[in-house]
Write an enzyme that holds these catalytic residues in place. Structure first.
Site, PDB file in Angstrom:
ATOM      1  N   CYS A 190      40.713  52.195 -17.180  1.00 51.28           N
ATOM      2  CA  CYS A 190      39.921  52.201 -15.939  1.00 51.28           C
ATOM      3  C   CYS A 190      38.877  51.090 -15.883  1.00 51.28           C
ATOM      4  O   CYS A 190      38.212  50.917 -14.848  1.00 51.28           O
ATOM      5  CB  CYS A 190      39.259  53.561 -15.772  1.00 51.28           C
ATOM      6  N   HIS A 231      30.424  54.518 -12.315  1.00 48.01           N
ATOM      7  CA  HIS A 231      31.828  54.825 -12.588  1.00 48.01           C
ATOM      8  C   HIS A 231      32.096  56.233 -12.043  1.00 48.01           C
ATOM      9  O   HIS A 231      33.124  56.461 -11.425  1.00 48.01           O
ATOM     10  CB  HIS A 231      32.103  54.742 -14.082  1.00 48.01           C
ATOM     11  N   PHE A 260      39.565  54.781 -20.543  1.00 46.68           N
ATOM     12  CA  PHE A 260      40.325  55.413 -21.621  1.00 46.68           C
ATOM     13  C   PHE A 260      40.330  54.525 -22.856  1.00 46.68           C
ATOM     14  O   PHE A 260      40.583  53.324 -22.748  1.00 46.68           O
ATOM     15  CB  PHE A 260      41.775  55.424 -21.130  1.00 46.68           C
ATOM     16  N   HIS A 282      40.059  57.628  -7.643  1.00 40.26           N
ATOM     17  CA  HIS A 282      39.901  56.753  -8.808  1.00 40.26           C
ATOM     18  C   HIS A 282      41.100  55.807  -8.823  1.00 40.26           C
ATOM     19  O   HIS A 282      42.237  56.240  -9.016  1.00 40.26           O
ATOM     20  CB  HIS A 282      39.850  57.609 -10.072  1.00 40.26           C
ATOM     21  N   LYS A 317      34.048  57.156  -5.587  1.00 42.22           N
ATOM     22  CA  LYS A 317      35.377  57.701  -5.920  1.00 42.22           C
ATOM     23  C   LYS A 317      35.752  58.946  -5.109  1.00 42.22           C
ATOM     24  O   LYS A 317      36.929  59.138  -4.802  1.00 42.22           O
ATOM     25  CB  LYS A 317      35.471  57.985  -7.418  1.00 42.22           C
ATOM     26  N   GLU A 331      27.482  58.583 -18.731  1.00 37.17           N
ATOM     27  CA  GLU A 331      27.041  57.450 -17.909  1.00 37.17           C
ATOM     28  C   GLU A 331      25.543  57.563 -17.618  1.00 37.17           C
ATOM     29  O   GLU A 331      24.824  56.558 -17.602  1.00 37.17           O
ATOM     30  CB  GLU A 331      27.845  57.385 -16.604  1.00 37.17           C
TER      31      GLU A 331
END
Lengths: 400, 356
Positions: free
Chosen positions: A161, A292, A387, A329, A324, A303
């Site tokens: 991502c 994010h 990831f 996403h 998002k 985060e």
């Protein structure tokens, strides 16, 4: 003195529509582009919705043969065309090399799925090879070169991502250090059942609404799309009287070295990426953070920790939102599309909202923006975490 | 621009695990390509397989026991390269990892998708999914080695290996890493084997390669100092070009740019390392060419990195093994400069020059 890098072209394609005007108009109004999945049967999954592009009107291709192209190529070429046209750069590209720096996690996965279905149904020798023509993750970049008759080089980043942000950041670095005067960069990914099933198996998707930083968050929602920017060295852009939309001022990256699917909870490695980007930009006042913000149990507190750790005392006051929940996403496309939305917030002096946010989570003590607000946004931090522990941070600012 | 040196090498190949075994088999001309029945849905076919799986497991990490082979190969080669370069563990926070890949963990991708289609949603394993993503081998390697610097997976054909070296150089030049591991890996898979066989591309192979590169100090040693180990060679130039409109021009341009960056002319090149049927063009007519592909099979980006490693070992050992010579022209007394390149024939060409 380091070379300055400005943005002279933007192309964007998401569940909110085609083009920057449509996208920004719906982002600003807090509209949701999330709806029932139509590209495959999602009834058997825990989550059933996603951010698909449903009204995509493709412009006829000039040089590519239409038949064998994966949807990924179609989305990417469309966004690239919009960015190149806005930059008014086609004539220049005939005689000058360009770097195409792209992020993707899936490449042409839809083609791969179709091929594998044929293998299982018909056998190895009877499945059509033409289906895998556009499967590998670098094939879409090759197609962009062919469609627009480019020459130069391409880099394909597949860092989950964070891929799109990495692609933008490394394009920025290549101009900053003098390797290129101009780069086309961004990211893309499509809605594929393979990925949907994958995130379903990880229990990472929300069966209800995507609610980043909310106490009742229960997962992400997938989307698809592409975001492309034309980056130029400042003097280069000025010399050709290019319209400058903003400046890319800093980029940082790091790795968690922690776990394949779970972020490092303290947020220290992610903070390192933010700090690098912020330092590179000259430690400006950050007016807005496009987070994010996946709405997974582990990302959002991590985060929060990263932002509070990297940006000091004022960090808790900086307006933060995640876009998002509106478009999904976009995986490899997320970092690039969100960098573009960050740029929109500067251009339109408006903070984008975090829709679906209702109940504050004490573990996510940030200044979450629920509804769009007029605000004098001059500098934005855009975060992307992937990831496997890839962290990337991009800082964009108003061009002065 | 900093002078960049190769200080560590690691290999998992069909002709050996580790640089010593690899070099011995290159010298003796032992082939790692043989017939295999490993894939029941395919006829018996020629492949370059990793036969010494025990050695790979010995080099692996307990955390990778359920990972795809490609991750095990990647980590094992990276581990070898780090141990080759350092006597003791170093601070890995400023160590970056650039991974070059072509296909990724196709076996886990196939297993996940097969379970989904045949047995339904609940049978699709999260382990197969998380290890099927293209960055899984790089991430697994960075997790096991504790690398906190930049970690990137670059996707391309063979050129991914040389592009990884280019990006690594940029990180070192820009000061955002103190050292960079460059790793490439591939694993054999029945679907890709079938596709390439139908296209007439064979034999394919699997395995991994790893290089550790660092900035050189003015004294000619690595910047980490205080280490008596010496480098294999310098990376003196890099270039990569894509020109689909004029594929023939891409290779010429890549080689020219690479030599310009190395401040060399074609006459300075003592040896070329490239895929078996590649021709570098008129300026290099008198230069001998070597290739490893007929001994190992083609593992795409991994093979390109094996070629860089082969070039490094030739410079270091001062010997050109007869078994890998594919075009014998003039043989230099000493190999000082080696040009390694890839060319896909469709306009993607990359080059790296190695110098003593």
């Amino acid at each position: 003195m380091r070379r300055r890098v400005v943005i002279t072209g933007i192309g964007i394609l998401t569940a909110h529509g085609t083009g920057k005007d449509a996208t920004w108009s719906r982002i600003k109004s807090g509209a949701s582009g999330i709806s029932d999945i139509t590209s495959f049967d999602s009834s058997k999954y825990r989550a059933k919705q996603g951010g698909e592009i449903k009204d995509f009107e493709e412009i006829p291709l000039a040089n590519l043969k239409d038949k064998r192209l994966d949807r990924a190529t179609r989305l990417l070429v469309h966004a690239a065309r919009e960015a190149l046209e806005e930059a008014d750069i086609f004539h220049f590209l005939k005689n000058h090399p360009v770097l195409l720096s792209l992020g993707t996690t899936l490449g042409g996965m839809i083609s791969g799925e179709l091929f594998h279905k044929e293998v299982l149904a018909l056998g190895l020798n009877r499945a059509r090879l033409s289906l895998v023509h556009d499967y590998l993750a670098h094939c879409q970049a090759i197609n962009v070169f062919k469609e627009f008759k480019l020459r130069g080089d391409f880099l394909i980043f597949s860092n989950a991502c964070a891929s799109g942000a990495n692609a933008v950041g490394q394009a920025f670095n290549s101009i900053r250090c003098g390797e290129y005067d101009l780069a086309v960069c961004g990211g893309y990914d499509t809605m594929s059942e393979f990925t949907f099933a994958g995130f379903n198996s990880l229990m990472a998707m929300s069966p209800s609404l995507c609610r980043p930083f909310d106490k009742n968050r229960d997962g992400l929602v997938l989307g698809e799309g592409a975001g492309i920017m034309v980056l130029e060295e400042l003097e280069h852009a000025l010399k050709r009287n290019a319209k400058i939309s903003g400046e890319l001022a800093g980029y940082g990256e790091s790795s968690d070295a922690y776990h394949m699917t779970c972020p490092e909870p303290s947020g220290k490695p992610a903070a390192a990426a933010i700090t690098k980007a912020w330092n590179e930009a000259g430690n400006p006042q950050i007016d807005y953070i496009n987070a994010h913000g996946t709405a997974t149990k582990f990302n959002d507190p991590m985060e929060t920790n990263a932002i509070l750790s990297a940006l000091g005392e004022r960090a808790g006051e900086i307006p933060v939102s995640s876009t998002k929940p509106m478009i999904g996403h976009l995986l490899g496309g997320a970092g690039a599309v969100e960098a573009i939305i960050s740029l929109f917030s500067i251009m339109h002096k408006t903070l984008p909202p975090t829709i679906n946010y209702e109940t504050p989570d004490p573990e996510c003590g940030l200044n979450i923006i629920k509804e769009a607000e007029s605000y004098n946004v001059k500098t934005v931090l855009s975060n992307s975490f992937g990831f496997g522990g890839s962290n990337a941070a991009v800082i964009l600012k108003e061009y002065e | 621009m900093n002078r960049i040196i190769i200080t560590g090498i690691g290999l998992i190949t069909p002709i050996g695990v580790g640089k010593e075994q690899f070099w011995q088999n290159v010298i003796s001309g032992a082939s790692g390509v043989g017939k295999t029945n490993r894939f029941p849905s395919l006829p018996e076919l020629l492949c370059g397989e990793i036969s010494d799986t025990d050695a790979v497991e010995d080099l692996s990490d307990r955390r990778l026991r359920r990972s795809a082979n490609i991750s095990k190969y990647a980590f094992a080669a990276a581990n070898l390269a780090i141990n080759d370069a350092w006597d003791k563990p170093a601070d890995n926070i400023n160590t970056a990892l650039i991974f070059g890949i072509t296909h990724g963990a196709l076996n886990y991708t196939q297993a996940f998708h097969s379970a989904l289609l045949r047995e339904g949603v609940d049978a699709a394993s999260p382990l197969f999914f998380s290890d099927s993503v293209l960055n899984a081998p790089a991430s697994n390697t960075s997790i096991c080695l504790g690398l906190g610097g930049s970690v990137h997976t670059l996707v391309d054909g063979s050129a991914a290996a040389l592009k990884a070296i280019m990006l690594a150089r940029r990180l070192l030049d820009g000061g955002s890493a103190d050292r960079v591991l460059i790793v490439c890996a591939e694993e054999l898979n029945e679907l890709s084997l079938s596709c390439y066989l139908q296209k007439g591309i064979s034999p394919l192979s699997e395995g991994s390669g790893a290089l550790l590169i660092e900035r050189e100090t003015t004294e000619g040693s690595p910047t980490r100092g205080n280490d008596n180990k010496i480098s294999y060679c310098r990376i003196s130039g890099t270039a990569s070009i894509f020109n689909p409109s004029y594929p023939a021009a891409a290779l010429t341009d890549a080689l020219t740019q690479c030599l310009e960056k190395a401040d060399m002319d074609a006459e300075n090149i003592d040896l070329i390392v490239a895929g078996r049927d590649m021709q570098a063009g008129p300026p290099f007519k008198g230069v001998s060419t070597v290739s490893i592909t007929h001994l190992t099979g083609d593992a795409f980006a991994a093979t390109a990195l094996w070629h860089v490693i082969l070039g490094s070992l030739i410079i270091k050992n001062g010997k050109i093994p007869e078994a890998v010579i594919t075009n014998k022209a003039s043989m230099p007394d000493q190999v000082r400069n080696v040009l390694v390149y890839t060319n896909d024939g469709q306009g993607i060409a990359s080059a790296v020059s190695l110098s003593i």
